[in-house]
Design an enzyme around this catalytic site. Structure first.
Site: not given
Length: 515
Positions: A196, A318
């Protein structure tokens, strides 16, 4: 294979619902036109240093009275082995970009205690490090997906970690690994450079991250036969800029990651309850999770333009449901109950992933134990299996199976407040055992649906498998009633040359087809 996406019906929804209630859904499976192989890693798992996801949930230490092997709970590991877990991602997540691997090697009593600043501000003992993680994946028979530290690390640190894990011969790091108990190299299937990067991994822009990725990747070296495949940290939600930039600018990239969580309300400050929710949130959860289809399509279109040879995979590493945390628990531990709704969400996503198997070659649900949409929940020495666990186990035959085209006709629609989603989701594949398996999901929480099944060119005499459903939308297992919801056997036979399956309301079903 056709997987339908949510459809906004501004007018006439009641008429459509009324008509569809009496329609019989038809499913045709073309066994003569096999599609892409459904990579087993689509059923990958994720274990982050977060809450009790590792400590207590998985790791209790060798000295614990809870039965364990090398510190890992025997009951949890045994249950996970039943899922044929193909891959585990570790150590994060956001935690990965503050994790320094040298803190997690050597004698555990000498390892530094840090603060887990991302998740609850609790002490991180570093009791679980590189060697412990590989003990776990070896017990599971799984591959290792290691997430490197880009945010607070250096190219040297990542390069040396890969060398430590994979090097042979007489290098100092290989000898250090041997001194710490593992003379042979570890098998690292995948290594991600950061996580991320657009957020907790550094709040970067795509072009800046792409340059850093290339910098780090240049110095990650390993013997050819044990070199991990490298993963670039991609985007989330509707932004395809990351996929576009990384597929054009990065080198030696096996896959680009993508994150998407299903929130009932679409609001991060008030996501919605895990249990005791209204039907409107059953609907919104189903509708929102079906957005995964559009996210994948948009990003795959970018990859098809930039990478027509399909060298780069699209890794949804995810995903899952995210609700408000359980009252009375640490907000940073992300603990939530797991219900029938979560099993339906999981199965809907599986069917979408299967439909895009040529690009979606890995996914990792968040997370494996005690965190978000978990497979397993523990409380000290107790353990229970969640509805999501049961969905994963039902879908085991789809691992490395060959996808088959599915055509749905006359599908029903389930909706509330003038909006609707497809009533039935379906997927089919020929498994490694040679059988054809069909997965069906009924999103309607009230009405069963009759589905006719046809495999042109071959007859269908019967189907046999399992169905997961319950009376309540939020049915879930507890430590007092650990088997309140679990799969039940299902079988049906053809009548009058017609194979009809009655799919119960709010149900997940997986069956094998008998000729």
């Amino acid at each position: 294979m056709n997987v339908f996406k949510p459809t906004a019906l501004a007018f006439g929804i009641l008429a459509m619902l009324s008509a569809s209630a009496f329609a019989q859904v038809s499913i045709s499976i073309d066994t003569a036109k096999p599609g892409a192989v459904i990579n087993k890693n689509v059923y990958g798992q994720f274990a982050e240093h977060l809450g009790t996801g590792i400590y207590e949930g998985l790791w209790v230490g060798p000295e614990s009275k809870i039965p364990n092997t090398k510190g890992w709970r025997n009951d949890v590991v045994g249950a996970l082995k039943e899922l044929h877990v193909p891959l585990v991602r570790w150590p994060g997540g956001c935690f990965a970009d503050e994790y320094h691997w040298r803190d997690g090697i050597g004698a555990r009593k000498n390892r530094p205690v840090k603060v887990n600043t991302n998740w609850g501000g609790v002490p991180e003992s570093n009791a679980v490090g590189t060697h412990e993680f590989f003990d776990l994946v070896e017990m599971l028979g799984a591959d290792a997906y290691v997430n490197g530290n880009l945010g607070t690390g250096t190219p040297q640190e990542s390069a040396e970690w890969v060398e430590y894990m994979t090097s042979t011969g007489k290098s100092t790091l290989a000898e250090l690994r041997a001194k710490n108990g593992h003379p042979q190299p570890f098998k690292v299937a995948y290594f991600a450079i950061g996580n991320e990067a657009w957020g907790c991994g550094g709040n970067m822009k795509p072009a800046y991250y792409a340059n850093l990725y290339n910098h780090y990747a240049t110095f990650i070296k390993a013997p050819k036969d044990v070199r991990p495949k490298l993963i670039a940290s991609g985007g989330n939600d509707y932004d395809t800029t990351w996929t576009d930039t990384l597929s054009k600018e990065t080198r030696d990239t096996d896959g680009i990651s993508f994150h998407y969580y299903t929130l009932p309300t679409d609001k991060w400050d008030k996501k919605g309850a895990a249990v005791g929710f209204p039907e409107s949130e059953w609907y919104s959860t189903v509708s929102n999770t079906l957005r995964m289809e559009e996210h994948i399509k948009r990003n795959v279109a970018v990859l098809d333009k930039n990478d027509p040879q399909k060298k780069i995979g699209f890794y949804v590493d995810e995903w899952g449901t995210w609700y408000d945390v359980e009252a009375g628990t640490n907000p940073g531990f992300l603990f939530q109950r797991n219900t029938l709704r979560d099993a339906v969400v999981a199965a809907l996503n599986f069917n979408i992933f299967h439909a895009h198997a040529d690009r979606v070659r890995m996914t990792n649900i968040a997370q494996m134990v005690n965190v978000l949409q978990a497979m397993i929940i523990t409380d000290k020495d107790k353990m229970l299996l969640t509805p999501t666990y049961h969905a994963y186990k039902m879908y085991v035959p789809f691992q490395d199976a060959t996808s088959l085209p599915v055509t749905l006709s006359n599908n029903t629609t389930y909706g509330v407040n003038g909006r609707g989603v497809p009533g039935i989701s379906a997927s089919a594949a020929r498994a490694r055992d040679g059988k054809v398996y069909v997965a069906l999901v009924n999103t309607n929480p009230h009405d069963a649906t009759d589905v006719t099944l046809d495999l042109p060119g071959r007859g269908v005499s019967s189907v046999r498998g399992q169905v997961l459903t319950a009376d309540a939308m939020d049915a879930h297992n507890t430590f007092d009633k650990p088997q309140a919801i679990k799969p039940a056997p299902f079988s049906a036979s053809a009548a009058g040359g017609k194979m009809t399956i009655k799919v119960p309301a709010k149900a997940v079903m997986v069956v094998s087809v008998e000729g």
